[in-house]
Design a protein around this motif. Structure first.
Motif, PDB file in Angstrom:
ATOM      1  N   GLN A   1      -1.976   0.683  -4.461  1.00  0.00           N
ATOM      2  CA  GLN A   1      -0.887  -0.266  -4.241  1.00  0.00           C
ATOM      3  C   GLN A   1       0.205   0.061  -5.255  1.00  0.00           C
ATOM      4  OE1 GLN A   1      -2.301  -1.729  -1.250  1.00  0.00           O
ATOM      5  NE2 GLN A   1      -1.251  -3.536  -1.993  1.00  0.00           N
TER       6      GLN A   1
ATOM      7  N   SER B   1      -9.375   5.885  -2.754  1.00  0.00           N
ATOM      8  CA  SER B   1      -8.657   6.230  -1.531  1.00  0.00           C
ATOM      9  C   SER B   1      -7.487   5.294  -1.256  1.00  0.00           C
ATOM     10  CB  SER B   1      -9.618   6.228  -0.337  1.00  0.00           C
ATOM     11  OG  SER B   1     -10.208   4.951  -0.203  1.00  0.00           O
ATOM     12  N   THR B   2      -7.464   4.136  -1.918  1.00  0.00           N
ATOM     13  CA  THR B   2      -6.369   3.199  -1.687  1.00  0.00           C
ATOM     14  C   THR B   2      -5.631   2.906  -2.980  1.00  0.00           C
ATOM     15  OG1 THR B   2      -7.809   1.280  -1.991  1.00  0.00           O
ATOM     16  CG2 THR B   2      -7.547   2.085   0.250  1.00  0.00           C
TER      17      THR B   2
ATOM     18  N   GLN C   1       0.846  -1.189   0.000  1.00  0.00           N
ATOM     19  CA  GLN C   1       0.000   0.000   0.000  1.00  0.00           C
ATOM     20  C   GLN C   1       0.884   1.242   0.000  1.00  0.00           C
ATOM     21  OE1 GLN C   1      -3.235  -0.244   2.674  1.00  0.00           O
ATOM     22  NE2 GLN C   1      -4.090   1.707   2.067  1.00  0.00           N
TER      23      GLN C   1
ATOM     24  N   LYS D   1      -1.908   7.879  -0.740  1.00  0.00           N
ATOM     25  CA  LYS D   1      -2.603   8.464  -1.887  1.00  0.00           C
ATOM     26  C   LYS D   1      -1.850   9.669  -2.454  1.00  0.00           C
ATOM     27  CE  LYS D   1      -7.046  10.456  -3.172  1.00  0.00           C
ATOM     28  NZ  LYS D   1      -8.453  10.587  -2.851  1.00  0.00           N
TER      29      LYS D   1
ATOM     30  N   TRP E   1      -5.027   0.285  -8.384  1.00  0.00           N
ATOM     31  CA  TRP E   1      -6.131   0.823  -7.595  1.00  0.00           C
ATOM     32  C   TRP E   1      -7.377  -0.005  -7.894  1.00  0.00           C
ATOM     33  CZ3 TRP E   1      -3.807   3.390 -11.643  1.00  0.00           C
ATOM     34  CH2 TRP E   1      -4.581   3.573 -12.790  1.00  0.00           C
TER      35      TRP E   1
END
Length: 160
Positions: free
Chosen positions: A129, A126-127, A107, A110, A139
């Motif tokens: 990798q 919002s997340t 992760q 952002k 994402w």
């Protein structure tokens, strides 16, 4: 239950789509385009399971585990591997590996990817990798749900 981190594969060149799907499922899968049979990394190293469509490789292999792939369809190939090894849905970690490099993704904040993804993607997710090797960003886009639908079908009876 099979422990995902203990299952590692080496796929020969004719199995590129299978290798990609095994990576999507979270399995360490070595695959090199243009390399087949004898040119593959030693499958015995790291307890790798050789995935082959080559009968002569299957017939002469005595010192390491392999799964002979019969189907031409990549989704059926995945099923062949899962069934041959008794792998269930709980044994997978979808979207935990880079589909290009085979490295576990991690992760990332952002803000660290703002200039590396389209504005709309940055604003609506919002997340994120990242692959530590190739720096590819991942994402949860619309393709993720479609892929999860396919993954679900791998573990159901019937055809995809």
């Amino acid at each position: 239950m099979v422990i995902t981190k203990d299952i590692c594969f080496t796929a020969e060149t004719t199995l590129g789509k299978l290798a990609k799907w095994l990576r999507i499922l979270g399995f360490d899968t070595v695959y090199q385009a243009g390399v087949s049979g004898d040119g593959l990394p030693d499958p015995a190293g790291k307890n790798r399971i050789l995935l082959t469509r080559t009968k002569r490789v299957r017939d002469r292999s005595t010192d390491h585990k392999l799964v002979f792939i019969n189907s031409n369809d990549p989704y059926e190939q995945v099923r062949e591997v899962l069934q041959a090894l008794g792998i269930g849905a709980a044994d997978t970690r979808p979207f935990s590996r880079c589909t290009r490099c085979n490295i576990l993704t991690r992760q990332v904040d952002k803000d660290a990817v703002r200039s590396r993804v389209p504005d709309y993607v940055w604003e609506t997710n919002s997340t994120f990798q990242i692959c530590s090797r190739c720096r590819r960003i991942y994402w949860p886009g619309s393709h993720i749900q479609r892929s999860y639908d396919i993954i679900k079908q791998f573990f159901e009876t019937g055809n995809i």
